[in-house]
Scaffold this motif. Structure first.
Motif, PDB file in Angstrom:
ATOM      1  N   LEU A  60       0.810  -1.225   0.000  1.00  0.00           N
ATOM      2  CA  LEU A  60       0.000   0.000   0.000  1.00  0.00           C
ATOM      3  C   LEU A  60       0.845   1.278   0.000  1.00  0.00           C
ATOM      4  CD1 LEU A  60      -2.746  -1.156   2.507  1.00  0.00           C
ATOM      5  CD2 LEU A  60      -2.996  -0.803   0.046  1.00  0.00           C
ATOM      6  N   LYS A  61       2.149   1.132  -0.113  1.00  0.00           N
ATOM      7  CA  LYS A  61       3.036   2.293  -0.054  1.00  0.00           C
ATOM      8  C   LYS A  61       3.201   2.926  -1.439  1.00  0.00           C
ATOM      9  CE  LYS A  61       7.535   3.666   1.639  1.00  0.00           C
ATOM     10  NZ  LYS A  61       8.790   3.262   2.218  1.00  0.00           N
ATOM     11  N   ALA A  66      -5.873   6.826  -8.610  1.00  0.00           N
ATOM     12  CA  ALA A  66      -6.721   6.269  -9.672  1.00  0.00           C
ATOM     13  C   ALA A  66      -8.015   7.070  -9.701  1.00  0.00           C
ATOM     14  CB  ALA A  66      -7.021   4.797  -9.391  1.00  0.00           C
ATOM     15  N   PRO A  67      -8.713   7.071 -10.831  1.00  0.00           N
ATOM     16  CA  PRO A  67      -9.999   7.762 -10.869  1.00  0.00           C
ATOM     17  C   PRO A  67     -10.996   7.089  -9.927  1.00  0.00           C
ATOM     18  CG  PRO A  67      -9.527   6.688 -12.980  1.00  0.00           C
ATOM     19  CD  PRO A  67      -8.353   6.478 -12.099  1.00  0.00           C
ATOM     20  N   SER A  94     -10.317  -1.617   0.464  1.00  0.00           N
ATOM     21  CA  SER A  94     -10.953  -2.559  -0.454  1.00  0.00           C
ATOM     22  C   SER A  94     -10.118  -2.627  -1.718  1.00  0.00           C
ATOM     23  CB  SER A  94     -12.370  -2.105  -0.811  1.00  0.00           C
ATOM     24  OG  SER A  94     -13.171  -2.017   0.346  1.00  0.00           O
ATOM     25  N   ILE A  95     -10.035  -3.818  -2.311  1.00  0.00           N
ATOM     26  CA  ILE A  95      -9.258  -4.006  -3.528  1.00  0.00           C
ATOM     27  C   ILE A  95     -10.123  -4.762  -4.524  1.00  0.00           C
ATOM     28  CG2 ILE A  95      -7.134  -4.923  -4.528  1.00  0.00           C
ATOM     29  CD1 ILE A  95      -7.360  -4.697  -0.802  1.00  0.00           C
ATOM     30  N   LEU A  96     -10.267  -4.204  -5.710  1.00  0.00           N
ATOM     31  CA  LEU A  96     -11.083  -4.836  -6.753  1.00  0.00           C
ATOM     32  C   LEU A  96     -10.546  -4.452  -8.122  1.00  0.00           C
ATOM     33  CD1 LEU A  96     -13.664  -6.395  -7.642  1.00  0.00           C
ATOM     34  CD2 LEU A  96     -14.860  -4.202  -7.561  1.00  0.00           C
ATOM     35  N   ARG A  97     -10.225  -5.462  -8.930  1.00  0.00           N
ATOM     36  CA  ARG A  97      -9.790  -5.276 -10.323  1.00  0.00           C
ATOM     37  C   ARG A  97      -8.695  -4.226 -10.475  1.00  0.00           C
ATOM     38  NH1 ARG A  97     -15.573  -4.927 -11.177  1.00  0.00           N
ATOM     39  NH2 ARG A  97     -16.345  -7.058 -11.262  1.00  0.00           N
ATOM     40  N   GLY A  98      -7.684  -4.318  -9.617  1.00  0.00           N
ATOM     41  CA  GLY A  98      -6.537  -3.428  -9.729  1.00  0.00           C
ATOM     42  C   GLY A  98      -6.707  -2.050  -9.135  1.00  0.00           C
ATOM     43  N   VAL A  99      -7.808  -1.830  -8.419  1.00  0.00           N
ATOM     44  CA  VAL A  99      -8.061  -0.538  -7.778  1.00  0.00           C
ATOM     45  C   VAL A  99      -8.128  -0.736  -6.262  1.00  0.00           C
ATOM     46  CG1 VAL A  99      -9.668   1.408  -7.537  1.00  0.00           C
ATOM     47  CG2 VAL A  99      -9.293   0.356  -9.778  1.00  0.00           C
ATOM     48  N   ASP A 113      -3.435  -0.435  -7.869  1.00  0.00           N
ATOM     49  CA  ASP A 113      -2.749  -1.519  -7.156  1.00  0.00           C
ATOM     50  C   ASP A 113      -1.510  -1.943  -7.948  1.00  0.00           C
ATOM     51  OD1 ASP A 113      -2.061  -3.640  -5.504  1.00  0.00           O
ATOM     52  OD2 ASP A 113      -3.561  -4.988  -6.354  1.00  0.00           O
ATOM     53  N   VAL A 114      -0.491  -1.105  -7.943  1.00  0.00           N
ATOM     54  CA  VAL A 114       0.704  -1.357  -8.750  1.00  0.00           C
ATOM     55  C   VAL A 114       1.682  -2.343  -8.105  1.00  0.00           C
ATOM     56  CG1 VAL A 114       0.579   0.851  -9.965  1.00  0.00           C
ATOM     57  CG2 VAL A 114       1.879   0.692  -7.841  1.00  0.00           C
ATOM     58  N   HIS A 115       1.495  -2.659  -6.823  1.00  0.00           N
ATOM     59  CA  HIS A 115       2.422  -3.560  -6.134  1.00  0.00           C
ATOM     60  C   HIS A 115       1.885  -4.979  -5.988  1.00  0.00           C
ATOM     61  CE1 HIS A 115       4.798  -0.055  -5.410  1.00  0.00           C
ATOM     62  NE2 HIS A 115       3.920   0.479  -4.574  1.00  0.00           N
TER      63      HIS A 115
END
Length: 134
Positions: A60-61, A66-67, A94-99, A113-115
Motif C-alpha cells: 500500500l506504499k 486512480a480515478p 478494499s481491492i477490486l480489479r486493480g483498484v 494496485d501497482v504492487h
C-alpha cells in the motif's frame, strides 16, 4: 500473616495483574474478507504475523492515484481489509480489479494496485481453501 508474607503476596498479585492486562491487549491485526456473497457470510481470515502485516504495508506504499471507481453492491466485490490496531494503515481498504479504495478519517481515496496486493490476497485465500484453485 506476617508483614514479609503480606508483601510477597501483594507483589505476586501485582505481577499477575500486569500479566493479565498485557495478555488482554489485542494484538494488531487485519481481517481479510473475500467479498463475494450477497446476503451470506463471506469467508475471511486474520493477518497477524509481523511479516505479513509488513508486506501489506509495502503493497500500500506510494500508490499512484486512480480515478474514482464505482464499487458493486452485489456479486464479486474483491477483498476487504479491516484494520484492528495496525499503525500506519487506514480503517478499511478494499481491492477490486486493480483498484485500491482507501477509507480513513479524511474520506475515501482511490489508488492503482501497482504492487500486487490483490494478487497476494487471492493467493492467500486459495492457500486457505477459501477460493478454488484456478
Amino acid at each position: 500473616m506476617r508483614y514479609k508474607d503480606s508483601m510477597k503476596y501483594r507483589w505476586i498479585l501485582s505481577l499477575l495483574t500486569i500479566v493479565a492486562v498485557a495478555m488482554a491487549q489485542p494484538k494488531p491485526r487485519l481481517t481479510a474478507r473475500v467479498s463475494m456473497n450477497s446476503g451470506l457470510r463471506n469467508p475471511q481470515w486474520e493477518i497477524t504475523s509481523p511479516a505479513d502485516l509488513g508486506k501489506v504495508k509495502l503493497f500500500l506504499k506510494d500508490l499512484p492515484e486512480a480515478p474514482e471507481t464505482k464499487w458493486p453492491n452485489l456479486g464479486w466485490r474483491g477483498y476487504l481489509l479491516m484494520n484492528e490496531g495496525v499503525e500506519g494503515l487506514p480503517a478499511q481498504v478494499s481491492i477490486l480489479r486493480g483498484v485500491v479504495r482507501w477509507q480513513d478519517q479524511k474520506g475515501i481515496h482511490f489508488y492503482k494496485d501497482v504492487h500486487g496486493l490483490e494478487d497476494w490476497l487471492h493467493e492467500q485465500a486459495i492457500a486457505r481453501g477459501l477460493l478454488p484453485k484456478q
